[in-house]
Write an enzyme that holds these catalytic residues in place. Structure first.
Site, PDB file in Angstrom:
ATOM      1  N   GLU A   1       3.023  -5.176  16.987  1.00 24.67           N
ATOM      2  CA  GLU A   1       2.650  -3.974  17.740  1.00 24.67           C
ATOM      3  C   GLU A   1       2.376  -2.817  16.787  1.00 24.67           C
ATOM      4  O   GLU A   1       2.879  -1.709  17.003  1.00 24.67           O
ATOM      5  CB  GLU A   1       3.758  -3.582  18.724  1.00 24.67           C
ATOM      6  CG  GLU A   1       3.853  -4.485  19.921  1.00 24.67           C
ATOM      7  CD  GLU A   1       4.699  -3.889  21.041  1.00 24.67           C
ATOM      8  OE1 GLU A   1       5.546  -3.018  20.761  1.00 24.67           O
ATOM      9  OE2 GLU A   1       4.500  -4.279  22.197  1.00 24.67           O
TER      10      GLU A   1
ATOM     11  N   GLU B   1       3.843 -10.885  24.890  1.00 19.10           N
ATOM     12  CA  GLU B   1       5.176 -10.531  25.376  1.00 19.10           C
ATOM     13  C   GLU B   1       5.065 -10.165  26.845  1.00 19.10           C
ATOM     14  O   GLU B   1       4.638  -9.061  27.179  1.00 19.10           O
ATOM     15  CB  GLU B   1       5.756  -9.339  24.602  1.00 19.10           C
ATOM     16  CG  GLU B   1       6.082  -9.650  23.161  1.00 19.10           C
ATOM     17  CD  GLU B   1       6.664  -8.453  22.419  1.00 19.10           C
ATOM     18  OE1 GLU B   1       7.214  -7.542  23.075  1.00 19.10           O
ATOM     19  OE2 GLU B   1       6.544  -8.429  21.182  1.00 19.10           O
TER      20      GLU B   1
END
Ligand code: GLA
Length: 588
Positions: free
Chosen positions: A156, A232
């Site tokens: 991320e 995710e």
């Protein structure tokens, strides 16, 4: 040997489309003897793949000093044996509610926010770490007969920075070290995250908890081609000390999963099984929209309200997901593995003896330093643990407020040997003014380093100095106590234990629990305040009466028949006994 590739629309295994039905399971959050059970549970849910991060700080506690580097390889072998493909996310930053987002304190201490950039010192440390770690992965890639299908670049990154050169360097490093399976990045489905975190030519995936159609539409705006994957899918969430327990309703989560699969996408459940942040490795967050507010330390349990709970039990979410996944799996899932044994008779174990905290520090602590200002935890080489600062208030002088502005995170303060209060980041001033001369001790704890957002890697300790009224108190002695000092069980046993007087003072307490029928258990600490607990030398993690977590998971393999040794390092106000009980009933 297989060939796995990123096709125009799908992942392809040996030329055939493959949908990844993956689940996150962090090998470092599950006792190794239980990997097999948990992996079998993933299979029984209908998953065909497991995903894990790798925490750099766990494996390289000091620069160039490695600990259990083979653990990842052993886990990947276990996954292979369980019939699962694998996705590896080696970071070097992982977030994951893990101490410092996985970055070592010895890199963020000196570098601060230059970590996770093209900075040369950081780059050299990452290159050395990856050179040590990556052989574990490379040898187990699918094109060499192993289970590893894909490897992630950073984590991320678009939620943190925009250093495209750093990401390109990381990609090149992974390729140079022999990664031949596809690489990918994962980011929030927002334009600035996808543009900050993507690498041209590398598959981009998205992370979210709901709204798959909209999320993938945003991703498509940046990547018109390539398989869709939610790397995710947050099917639950984590907890902070002092806040409520996060719950996500199973039906709602199952519908969100269905939407992902209806989009034709692959998925990684985050988490399939969360496990436990054993060993005091839980990290922290900062509150607020921009993640720059109050410190929110993460609890020890990483149950995550996941389909397989912290105790390894199937929850209603497990069965709801299994039903949704069944429609997309190539074959029906195997049955559930037998549940692990649970502790037989409950045990009440009164404390037997203790060592005052100062003596624990004297025996297990690092060297004492002296300088004008309090050093940070990083300067004292303390990752998890505490630091005692000692300073003298000159005198005679009248009482003035004593403070530790910029304190991270919490200090129990003694003035001339008497407890004078607890300082925190929000309340850095002692309740009662202090007159001089006086000797002040601040037993300062890190509650976990921040692992997400702009404050990632910020230092711990009395970072703004110690003050009396406006005056800095100079001449500070400091001594650190690393939690891993307790790994040396013989040194702990050699401490000068004496019968516990029942005064509740901070210290290391010892109890003996007579076990009949070893198995998974729940440990309660009624009347204790905050600290760490070990069973037979295995650190279960932090406990804190603040809640919401009110018991700790004891993996069955840690217990044995007969006398089991429990150590409790209490930092504020001790109780008198610990309780162990078995685990009954299904997960909830
Ligand atoms: C992000 C991170 C994960 C984890 C989740 C929240 O998506 O990439 O490591 O921290 O948030 O649990």
């Amino acid at each position: 040997m297989h060939e796995f590739r990123v096709g125009e629309d799908d992942f392809e295994l040996d030329g055939r489309p493959l949908r990844l039905l993956s689940g996150a399971l962090h090998y470092f959050r599950v006792h190794e003897s239980q990997w097999g059970h948990r992996l079998a549970m993933l299979r029984a849910m209908g998953l065909n793949c497991v995903e894990t991060y790798v925490p750099w700080n766990l494996h390289e506690p000091r620069p160039g000093e490695y600990r259990d580097l083979d653990a990842l390889g052993r886990f990947l072998d276990a996954a292979h044996e369980a019939g699962l493909w694998a996705i590896v996310r080696p970071g070097p930053y992982i977030c994951a509610e893990w101490e410092n987002g996985g970055l070592p304190h010895w890199i963020t201490g000196p570098l601060g926010p230059r970590a996770r950039t093209r900075d040369a010192v950081y780059g050299a440390a990452v290159a050395r770490w990856f050179a040590a770690l990556l052989p574990q992965v490379v040898a187990r890639q699918v094109d060499r007969g192993g289970p590893v299908l894909m490897v992630q670049v950073e984590n991320e990154y678009g939620s943190y920075g925009s250093d495209a050169r750093y990401l390109a360097q990381l990609r090149d490093l992974l390729l140079d070290l022999g990664v031949s399976v596809p690489l990918f990045t994962s980011d929030g489905p927002e334009d600035h995250m996808l543009t900050g975190g993507g690498v041209p030519g590398v598959l981009a995936t998205a992370n979210f908890g709901s709204g798959a159609r909209a999320a993938f539409a945003t991703l498509r705006g940046h990547r018109p081609k390539g398989p869709l994957m939610c790397m995710e899918f947050w099917c639950g969430w984590f907890d902070h000390w002092g806040a409520g327990h996060a719950v996500r309703e199973p039906g709602d989560a199952a519908e969100a999963l269905r939407e992902i699969l209806e989009c034709g996408a692959s998925v990684n459940l985050y988490m399939a099984h969360g496990g436990t942040s054993f060993g005091g490795w839980a990290g922290a967050n900062r509150a607020g929209e921009l993640h720059d507010g109050r410190l929110l330390p993460d609890v020890t349990s990483y149950d995550y309200d996941a389909p397989i709970d912290e105790y390894g039990r199937p929850t209603p979410k497990f069965f709801a997901f299994r039903e949704v996944l069944a429609a997309y799996a190539e074959e029906p899932p195997p049955g559930l593995p037998p549940a692990p044994p649970s502790l037989g008779a409950p045990v009440f174990a009164p404390v037997r003896d203790r060592v005052p905290l100062a003596e624990v520090l004297a025996a297990l602590g690092g060297p004492e330093t002296e300088g004008p200002l309090p050093p940070s935890f990083e300067e004292l080489d303390v990752d998890r643990g505490l630091v005692r600062y000692t300073v003298r208030v000159p005198g005679p002088r009248q009482p003035y407020p004593l403070s530790a502005p910029g304190l991270r995170d919490r200090a129990v303060v003694y003035v001339d040997g008497r407890r004078a209060g607890v300082l925190t980041e929000e309340q850095p001033v002692l309740p009662e003014p202090v007159a001089g001369p006086a000797e002040v001790e601040l037993w300062t704890e890190s509650l976990g380093r921040v692992g997400y957002g702009p404050r990632t890697g910020e230092p711990k300790g009395a970072t703004g100095g110690l003050r009396h009224e406006r005056q800095f108190l100079h001449g500070v002695r400091a001594r650190g106590l690393r939690l891993d000092a307790f790994d040396a069980a013989e040194r702990v046993r050699a401490l000068p234990f004496t019968a516990a007087p029942g005064d509740g003072a901070a210290g290391l307490y010892r109890a003996s629990a007579e076990i009949r029928g070893a198995g998974d258990a729940r440990l309660r600490l009624p009347g204790w305040t905050r600290g760490f607990v070990w069973v037979n030398g295995f650190c279960l993690g932090r406990y804190w009466s603040l809640g919401p977590q009110d018991s700790l998971y004891v993996p069955g393999p840690v217990l044995r028949e007969g006398a089991c040794e429990v150590w409790v390092l209490e930092l504020e106000e001790a109780g008198t006994a610990v309780e162990l009980s078995g685990v009954s009933g299904p997960g909830s």
